[in-house]
Design a protein around this motif. Sequence first.
Motif, PDB file in Angstrom:
ATOM      1  N   ILE A  78       0.866  -1.181   0.000  1.00 18.77           N
ATOM      2  CA  ILE A  78       0.000   0.000   0.000  1.00 18.77           C
ATOM      3  C   ILE A  78       0.899   1.226   0.000  1.00 18.77           C
ATOM      4  N   THR A  79       0.651   2.120  -0.965  1.00 17.00           N
ATOM      5  CA  THR A  79       1.420   3.367  -1.038  1.00 17.00           C
ATOM      6  C   THR A  79       0.674   4.449  -0.274  1.00 17.00           C
ATOM      7  N   SER A  80       1.293   5.014   0.736  1.00 16.81           N
ATOM      8  CA  SER A  80       0.667   6.052   1.565  1.00 16.81           C
ATOM      9  C   SER A  80       0.730   7.402   0.862  1.00 16.81           C
ATOM     10  N   SER A  81       0.095   8.380   1.485  1.00 17.01           N
ATOM     11  CA  SER A  81       0.032   9.728   0.901  1.00 17.01           C
ATOM     12  C   SER A  81       1.408  10.370   0.756  1.00 17.01           C
ATOM     13  N   ASN A  82       2.385   9.911   1.549  1.00 18.21           N
ATOM     14  CA  ASN A  82       3.735  10.476   1.431  1.00 18.21           C
ATOM     15  C   ASN A  82       4.574   9.743   0.386  1.00 18.21           C
ATOM     16  N   GLY A  83       3.957   8.792  -0.343  1.00 21.51           N
ATOM     17  CA  GLY A  83       4.649   8.088  -1.417  1.00 21.51           C
ATOM     18  C   GLY A  83       5.398   6.835  -0.983  1.00 21.51           C
ATOM     19  N   GLU A  84       5.375   6.534   0.299  1.00 24.86           N
ATOM     20  CA  GLU A  84       6.077   5.365   0.828  1.00 24.86           C
ATOM     21  C   GLU A  84       5.182   4.126   0.723  1.00 24.86           C
ATOM     22  N   THR A  85       5.733   3.013   0.229  1.00 20.82           N
ATOM     23  CA  THR A  85       4.974   1.773   0.113  1.00 20.82           C
ATOM     24  C   THR A  85       5.262   0.882   1.309  1.00 20.82           C
ATOM     25  N   GLN A  86       4.192   0.402   1.940  1.00 16.43           N
ATOM     26  CA  GLN A  86       4.306  -0.484   3.089  1.00 16.43           C
ATOM     27  C   GLN A  86       3.576  -1.789   2.783  1.00 16.43           C
ATOM     28  N   ARG A  87       4.073  -2.895   3.296  1.00 21.97           N
ATOM     29  CA  ARG A  87       3.385  -4.172   3.180  1.00 21.97           C
ATOM     30  C   ARG A  87       2.429  -4.272   4.367  1.00 21.97           C
ATOM     31  N   ARG A  88       1.119  -4.359   4.062  1.00 26.26           N
ATOM     32  CA  ARG A  88       0.112  -4.349   5.129  1.00 26.26           C
ATOM     33  C   ARG A  88      -0.807  -5.560   5.044  1.00 26.26           C
ATOM     34  N   LEU A  89      -1.294  -5.959   6.208  1.00 23.60           N
ATOM     35  CA  LEU A  89      -2.334  -6.975   6.293  1.00 23.60           C
ATOM     36  C   LEU A  89      -3.655  -6.372   5.819  1.00 23.60           C
ATOM     37  N   VAL A  90      -4.446  -7.150   5.105  1.00 18.78           N
ATOM     38  CA  VAL A  90      -5.757  -6.695   4.655  1.00 18.78           C
ATOM     39  C   VAL A  90      -6.803  -7.662   5.194  1.00 18.78           C
ATOM     40  N   VAL A  91      -7.855  -7.109   5.795  1.00 16.07           N
ATOM     41  CA  VAL A  91      -8.971  -7.889   6.312  1.00 16.07           C
ATOM     42  C   VAL A  91     -10.250  -7.456   5.598  1.00 16.07           C
ATOM     43  N   LYS A  92     -11.265  -8.306   5.679  1.00 16.93           N
ATOM     44  CA  LYS A  92     -12.561  -7.974   5.073  1.00 16.93           C
ATOM     45  C   LYS A  92     -13.641  -8.133   6.137  1.00 16.93           C
ATOM     46  N   THR A  93     -14.469  -7.104   6.280  1.00 15.18           N
ATOM     47  CA  THR A  93     -15.509  -7.121   7.304  1.00 15.18           C
ATOM     48  C   THR A  93     -16.661  -6.216   6.875  1.00 15.18           C
ATOM     49  N   PRO A  94     -17.871  -6.450   7.388  1.00 17.56           N
ATOM     50  CA  PRO A  94     -18.974  -5.545   7.070  1.00 17.56           C
ATOM     51  C   PRO A  94     -18.744  -4.145   7.637  1.00 17.56           C
ATOM     52  N   ILE A  95     -19.184  -3.151   6.888  1.00 18.64           N
ATOM     53  CA  ILE A  95     -19.152  -1.751   7.308  1.00 18.64           C
ATOM     54  C   ILE A  95     -20.527  -1.156   7.055  1.00 18.64           C
ATOM     55  N   ARG A  96     -20.952  -0.277   7.942  1.00 20.14           N
ATOM     56  CA  ARG A  96     -22.219   0.436   7.760  1.00 20.14           C
ATOM     57  C   ARG A  96     -21.914   1.923   7.684  1.00 20.14           C
TER      58      ARG A  96
END
Length: 139
Positions: free
Chosen positions: A66-84
Amino acid sequence: MVQLPELGLHSVPAKIDSGARTSSLHATVLERFERDGEQFVRFAVDFETQQVRQICEAVHVDWRGITSSNGETQRRLVVKTPIRIGDVEFRAEFSLADRSSMKFPMLIGRSALRRRFLVDSGHSWLQTPGRKPVEGYKP
């Protein structure tokens, strides 16, 4: 304000960011584990102003760069869940990241918004029950 009902998170301040592809949630990863053949992750969501820590568990979907707003790419965990959001509930993916220096603990990206919402950047709080919408700057 959004709800993540399966995580027990209610009234979470979230910023809409149509420029970000993936949504993000402020969290500290505690552990990864397996349950019934599925990969899970246990993580903590801290609300520092209220001095509250919520321990959550969600299915671990992926690792992503994931590339953040400052241009740095980080390896991140991704989860999936309901959102309201307002009266609309759906499943969405969230990368888990340290957002402690950010104003909002959650960022809602364009993948979650696609085919569900129209973003009006001139207003705020349009989907938050009990909050009066705030109009943006008009020259």
